[in-house]
Motif scaffolding. Structure first.
Motif, PDB file in Angstrom:
ATOM      1  N   ALA A   7       0.909  -1.304  -0.139  1.00 36.13           N
ATOM      2  CA  ALA A   7      -0.092   0.028   0.069  1.00 36.13           C
ATOM      3  C   ALA A   7       0.879   1.154   0.030  1.00 36.13           C
ATOM      4  CB  ALA A   7      -0.937   0.073   1.255  1.00 36.13           C
ATOM      5  N   ASP A   8       0.411   2.189  -0.360  1.00 35.21           N
ATOM      6  CA  ASP A   8       1.132   3.668  -0.597  1.00 35.21           C
ATOM      7  C   ASP A   8       0.972   4.267   0.991  1.00 35.21           C
ATOM      8  OD1 ASP A   8       1.856   6.363  -0.742  1.00 35.21           O
ATOM      9  OD2 ASP A   8       0.820   6.546  -2.513  1.00 35.21           O
ATOM     10  N   PRO A   9       2.093   4.212   1.497  1.00 35.34           N
ATOM     11  CA  PRO A   9       2.116   4.586   3.197  1.00 35.34           C
ATOM     12  C   PRO A   9       1.263   6.224   3.182  1.00 35.34           C
ATOM     13  CG  PRO A   9       4.442   4.815   2.359  1.00 35.34           C
ATOM     14  CD  PRO A   9       3.616   4.024   1.189  1.00 35.34           C
ATOM     15  N   ALA A  10       1.861   6.947   2.152  1.00 41.46           N
ATOM     16  CA  ALA A  10       1.096   8.164   2.120  1.00 41.46           C
ATOM     17  C   ALA A  10      -0.253   8.240   2.174  1.00 41.46           C
ATOM     18  CB  ALA A  10       1.561   9.199   0.887  1.00 41.46           C
ATOM     19  N   VAL A  11      -0.940   7.315   1.220  1.00 39.81           N
ATOM     20  CA  VAL A  11      -2.426   7.522   1.323  1.00 39.81           C
ATOM     21  C   VAL A  11      -2.997   6.787   2.557  1.00 39.81           C
ATOM     22  CG1 VAL A  11      -4.519   6.472   0.074  1.00 39.81           C
ATOM     23  CG2 VAL A  11      -2.382   7.339  -1.096  1.00 39.81           C
ATOM     24  N   VAL A  12      -2.277   5.633   3.172  1.00 40.41           N
ATOM     25  CA  VAL A  12      -2.674   4.967   4.540  1.00 40.41           C
ATOM     26  C   VAL A  12      -2.604   6.120   5.405  1.00 40.41           C
ATOM     27  CG1 VAL A  12      -2.098   3.280   6.127  1.00 40.41           C
ATOM     28  CG2 VAL A  12      -1.770   2.752   3.694  1.00 40.41           C
ATOM     29  N   ARG A  13      -1.549   6.839   5.464  1.00 35.16           N
ATOM     30  CA  ARG A  13      -1.749   8.063   6.601  1.00 35.16           C
ATOM     31  C   ARG A  13      -2.487   8.790   6.509  1.00 35.16           C
ATOM     32  NH1 ARG A  13       0.178  12.899   5.787  1.00 35.16           N
ATOM     33  NH2 ARG A  13       0.832  14.174   7.428  1.00 35.16           N
ATOM     34  N   GLU A  14      -2.813   9.364   5.100  1.00 35.19           N
ATOM     35  CA  GLU A  14      -4.119  10.336   4.943  1.00 35.19           C
ATOM     36  C   GLU A  14      -5.477   9.580   5.564  1.00 35.19           C
ATOM     37  OE1 GLU A  14      -6.272  12.564   1.306  1.00 35.19           O
ATOM     38  OE2 GLU A  14      -4.127  11.886   1.152  1.00 35.19           O
TER      39      GLU A  14
END
Length: 282
Positions: free
Chosen positions: A189-196
Motif C-alpha cells: 500500500a502507499d504509506p502516504a495514502v494510508v497515513r491520510e
C-alpha cells in the motif's frame, strides 16, 4: 525582569529570544553570540546579574555542573532569587538540586517543556511545573512568554515526572507510527495514502500528522534529536527500576533508539526510528 539564561541550544536560543522580545533584560551564558543581551563569561556572573535564572540544558550532569560546579549559579544567587530549570532531567536529582538551592535562600521550580523547536520558536510550549504554588505564581509571567499550556503538576520534581511520562507516550507513539507505515509500505500500500486515511480515524495523532510525514519523505532534520529522547527514556527506565515497576515497551523503544544512534543517526530527529526499523528488516 532581569533574567539570566543558561543554555542557548536548539530550544534555549528561541526561548531566550522570546524573552528579549517581551522586554526582559537578559544575561546569557553557554551559546553563540547573536542574541540581544549581556553575554556572560560564567554561570555565576549570570546569577549575580539576574533576579531569575532559567536553565535549558541537555542532561542531569549539565544542570548539576551549571548550578553547583566551579563558578556555578549557586555561587552568585542572592536571597530571594529564583531558579527555573526547564531542562528534562532526573526527577530524583531535581529534588536534591531544589533542596540545595532553597538552603541558600532562593526559590526553585522544575519546569520542563514539550513542543520541540517549533514550540520554542512560536512560544507555544507545553510547560509542566513542579514547586510551591506561590513560587509558580511568581514565575507565571515568564512561563506565559514561553508557552501556552502551563500546568503546576505538584511539588518539586513533579514537573520532571510529567515530562518523563510525556516522553514515554511520544516515544512509543513514534515507534508505533513507524511500524504501521513500514508495514503498509511492505504490504504493497502507499504509506502516504494510508497515513491520510488514518488521520480521519481513531489512530489520528499529532505524531502521525507530523512525524508520519517525515517518515514517508525520509526527512529527518531535527526537530528533537533522538539522542536526547533516548536520554529521556533512560530516565524512565531508571525511575521504573527504583519503583520496582515494569515498563517493557519503554525499554524496547529505548533499545531501538540505541540502534539508531549506533547507526550514526543520533543527531537526527526522533522520527528516524522509521529508518532504524527499515534497516532492521533488511
Amino acid at each position: 525582569m532581569r533574567i539570566g539564561f543558561v543554555g542557548l541550544g536548539v530550544m534555549g536560543r528561541p526561548m531566550a529570544a522570546n524573552l528579549v522580545a517581551a522586554g526582559h533584560e537578559l544575561s546569557l551564558y553557554r551559546g553563540k553570540p547573536g542574541l540581544d543581551g549581556h553575554h556572560c563569561e560564567s554561570a555565576v556572573e549570570v546569577a549575580e546579574r539576574a533576579e531569575v535564572v532559567v536553565l535549558m540544558l541537555p542532561d542531569t550532569p549539565d544542570v548539576e555542573g551549571a548550578l553547583f560546579g566551579a563558578d556555578g549559579v549557586a555561587e552568585g544567587l542572592k536571597p530571594g532569587s529564583l531558579v527555573i530549570d526547564m531542562s528534562s532531567i532526573s526527577p530524583t536529582a531535581t529534588k536534591s538540586f531544589a533542596q540545595r538551592i532553597e538552603a541558600l535562600g532562593a526559590d526553585y521550580l522544575d519546569a520542563p517543556v514539550s513542543g520541540g523547536e517549533v514550540g520554542a520558536r512560536d512560544a507555544t510550549l507545553t510547560i509542566m511545573v513542579g514547586g510551591r504554588p506561590e513560587v509558580f505564581e511568581r514565575a507565571q509571567p515568564i512561563l506565559e512568554t514561553l508557552g501556552k499550556n502551563i500546568t503546576l503538576i505538584g511539588g518539586t520534581g513533579a514537573g520532571q515526572t510529567a515530562k518523563v511520562a510525556n516522553q514515554i507516550i511520544v516515544g512509543l507513539t513514534i515507534e508505533a507510527v513507524a511500524e504501521a507505515l513500514l508495514f503498509a509500505e511492505k504490504a504493497g500500500a502507499d504509506p502516504a495514502v494510508v497515513r491520510e486515511a488514518l488521520m480521519g480515524g481513531f489512530a489520528s495523532s499529532r505524531i502521525l500528522e507530523l512525524h508520519g510525514e517525515r517518515m514517508i519523505n525520509q526527512t529527518f532534520e531535527p526537530g528533537f534529536r533522538i539522542r536526547l529522547h533516548r536520554k529521556d527514556l533512560g530516565l524512565a527506565v531508571q525511575a521504573a527500576a527504583e519503583l520496582d515497576l515494569a515498563l517493557p515497551n519503554t525499554a524496547a523503544t529505548q533499545q531501538l533508539m540505541n540502534a539508531a544512534i549506533a547507526d550514526g543517526d543520533g543527531d537526527l530527529d526522533h522520527s528516524v526510528l522509521y529508518r532504524t526499523l527499515l534497516r532492521g528488516r533488511s
